[in-house]
Enzyme design. Structure first.
Site: not given
Ligand SMILES: NC(=O)c1ccc[n+]([C@@H]2O[C@H](COP(=O)([O-])OP(=O)(O)OC[C@H]3O[C@@H](n4cnc5c(N)ncnc54)[C@H](O)[C@@H]3O)[C@@H](O)[C@H]2O)c1
Length: 522
Positions: A285, A319
């Protein structure tokens, strides 16, 4: 077994003095315990709680939690423990697993004031949103508990004389849950509860910005009866998440976060090396660029508060937040005028102040990113309004309204994830629909119109996962608005909806020949 019907957890009545006092008291108690200690938790072993610090975005010198920093070795150990825990946990009937999920929900309910206070500190989430986040976490546990019981019944199939057909669902194995910080309890709870309720083991890698909220969840589930080996906590950075994704013994990856990371996970998990006896299932997501269409007949008294709420609550860091308005030219001038007035009086301040509407953003990089887009908006178009009174300390951004942006400006095409809203003039709703249809993102969207034919047409054309008509576009409720995006905003069936658990199980069909062929002789 029959459980009482699902109902959403009621949010607190924050207008009541005693409720506010109770929350502030919980915050006072929490502050005395800071920094919290968040160890790596694998199979009942507590690792060191060192290597990762989470701080208060409103006062970055305040250390909220000191957490362990898991890496590749811890990821491998957690998956190995998970494979053992899976065998124990999947043997329990769904009704028992459901009771455990509900017992964990009860624990969160008991600690809801403290949990809201923790989000205020750890993620600068203002009280109403922090409270809603806790309620949503409770909802996920309760909702998926019921879903798992239902799933265990299997599905009805056609039966023909002489054969018996049955279809049931089996858990897949070890689920890696990788969560973002913006719903620090609700989102990790949703993905973790779904994995566990369906009978899998879970390894949870929470966002580096919010390890303490994740610890409370894992503790609640362990205390409620999830075997320690079946649920591990791996605080850490992206490398810990990447190690989980690549590991051949992970069966499902449930990710919520940014597009860049989500797509990388989709790519990496498609690798199926020799010796890996399954293809990984990915639920991803991701982000969006959420548009709201304003028709010429829209009631601006309704539009302005709903749009302000959708765009600026929690500093635009949902989001689902509104990011781009497509306003009919007949409504444009009046709308911009009224929105500009509303932006200028937005209350920017610390999350623990009940009057705050726009808190700081999560971290320095986020502040810099939002400021970059604000400068770009000033260059590509015009800044119609900017909030005043932004505190010096903390990662604050002035709420901003931008207009006159060309269609190829990055400001109207990319996810900003901050308090910056753009408004564009369109000649018709038809033209607005064409813009929405041309976007690679399709998470949420909105429409304000009083014409039923227009509503019907936009409903038919809109590709978004969640379309809201004549209301704000955030605040999806479990069971009422199953949530999730389409196109590059997500792959997966909607969280908090009837299909979600299906992603964590595999269907198995058995066909038995029931014709008698005589009895076997001794
Ligand atoms: N569609 C939805 O339901 C939804 C809900 C909430 C947030 N979001 C999205 O999330 C984003 C904000 O959250 P964020 O800043 O925590 O996102 P992010 O992608 O930076 O991090 C999310 C998670 O992924 C991990 N991560 C980072 N690099 C990785 C890799 N290479 N492999 C595996 N895991 C990795 C991070 O440590 C963290 O736990 C925004 O883009 C927002 O739109 C989407």
């Amino acid at each position: 077994m029959s459980l009482p019907p699902f109902a959403n957890e009621p949010t607190l009545e924050l207008r009541r003095g005693p409720v506010r006092d109770a929350l502030l008291a919980a915050l006072g108690e929490l502050d005395e315990r800071l920094p919290l200690s968040v160890p790596v938790l694998i199979g009942g072993d507590r690792g060191v709680a060192d290597g990762l610090d989470s701080t208060d975005p409103g006062s970055p010198s305040r250390l909220v939690a000191r957490a362990g920093r898991a890496g590749t070795d811890e990821a491998a150990a957690a998956i190995e423990a998970g494979a053992r825990g899976f065998l124990q946990w999947r043997a329990r009937p769904a009704a028992e697993r459901a009771e455990v999920m509900r017992a964990a929900a009860a624990r969160l309910r008991d600690r809801r004031f403290e949990l809201a206070a923790l989000q205020v500190r750890e993620c600068a989430k203002p009280w109403p949103e922090a409270d809603s986040d806790v309620c949503e976490a409770i909802d996920f546990l309760e909702y998926y508990a019921r879903g798992a019981v239902d799933l265990e019944r299997g599905r009805e199939l056609l039966q023909a004389p002489g054969e018996r057909n049955s279809m049931r669902y089996a858990p897949r194995g070890v689920v890696a849950v990788i969560s973002p910080w913006n719903f620090p309890l609700a989102i990790p709870t949703g993905m973790t509860a779904a994995g566990l309720a369906a009978g899998n083991a879970v390894v949870l890698k929470p966002a580096e910005q919010s390890p303490a909220s994740a610890l409370v969840l894992v503790e609640a589930l362990h205390e409620a009866g999830v075997p320690r080996a079946a649920l591990a906590l791996l605080p850490g950075y992206g490398d810990a998440g990447a190690a989980l994704v690549r590991h051949p013994d992970v069966h499902v990856i449930a990710f919520t976060g940014s597009n860049a990371v989500g797509l990388e996970i989709v790519r990496a998990s498609a690798e199926t090396p020799e010796g890996q006896a399954h293809v990984k299932r990915v639920v991803s997501e991701m982000g969006g660029k959420n548009c709201v269409i304003i028709d010429s007949d829209a009631d601006l008294d309704e539009v302005v508060p709903a749009v302000m709420q959708s765009a600026f609550t929690y500093a635009g860091q949902k989001c689902s937040a509104a990011s781009r308005l497509l306003a009919h030219e007949a409504a444009f001038d009046k709308l911009v005028d009224r929105l500009a007035g509303a932006v200028e009086v937005l209350q920017v301040g610390q999350a623990d102040d009940f009057a705050t509407e726009v808190p700081p953003v999560i971290e320095r990089e986020a502040q810099e990113r939002v400021e970059r887009y604000a400068s770009l908006a000033a260059g590509d178009g015009l800044i119609a309004a900017r909030g005043e009174g932004v505190p010096e300390e903390g990662w604050f951004c002035a709420p901003t309204l931008a207009v006159d942006l060309p269609p190829d400006s990055a400001v109207v095409r990319e996810e900003i994830f901050g308090p910056l809203l753009s408004v564009e003039r369109v000649p018709s709703v038809e033209a607005a629909c064409e813009i929405v249809e041309s976007l690679p993102f399709a998470l949420t969207g909105g429409l304000f119109s009083r014409n039923p034919a227009t509503v019907e047409e936009v409903e038919r054309r809109s590709p978004v996962g969640n379309l809201y008509v004549n209301r704000g576009i955030t605040g999806a409720m479990v069971g009422r608005q199953p949530f999730g995006g389409n196109r590059r905003s997500g792959i997966g069936s909607k969280a908090g909806g009837p299909d979600y658990l299906l992603q964590f199980v595999e269907p198995r069909v058995v066909t038995e020949n029931t014709m008698r062929h005589g009895l076997p002789l001794e």
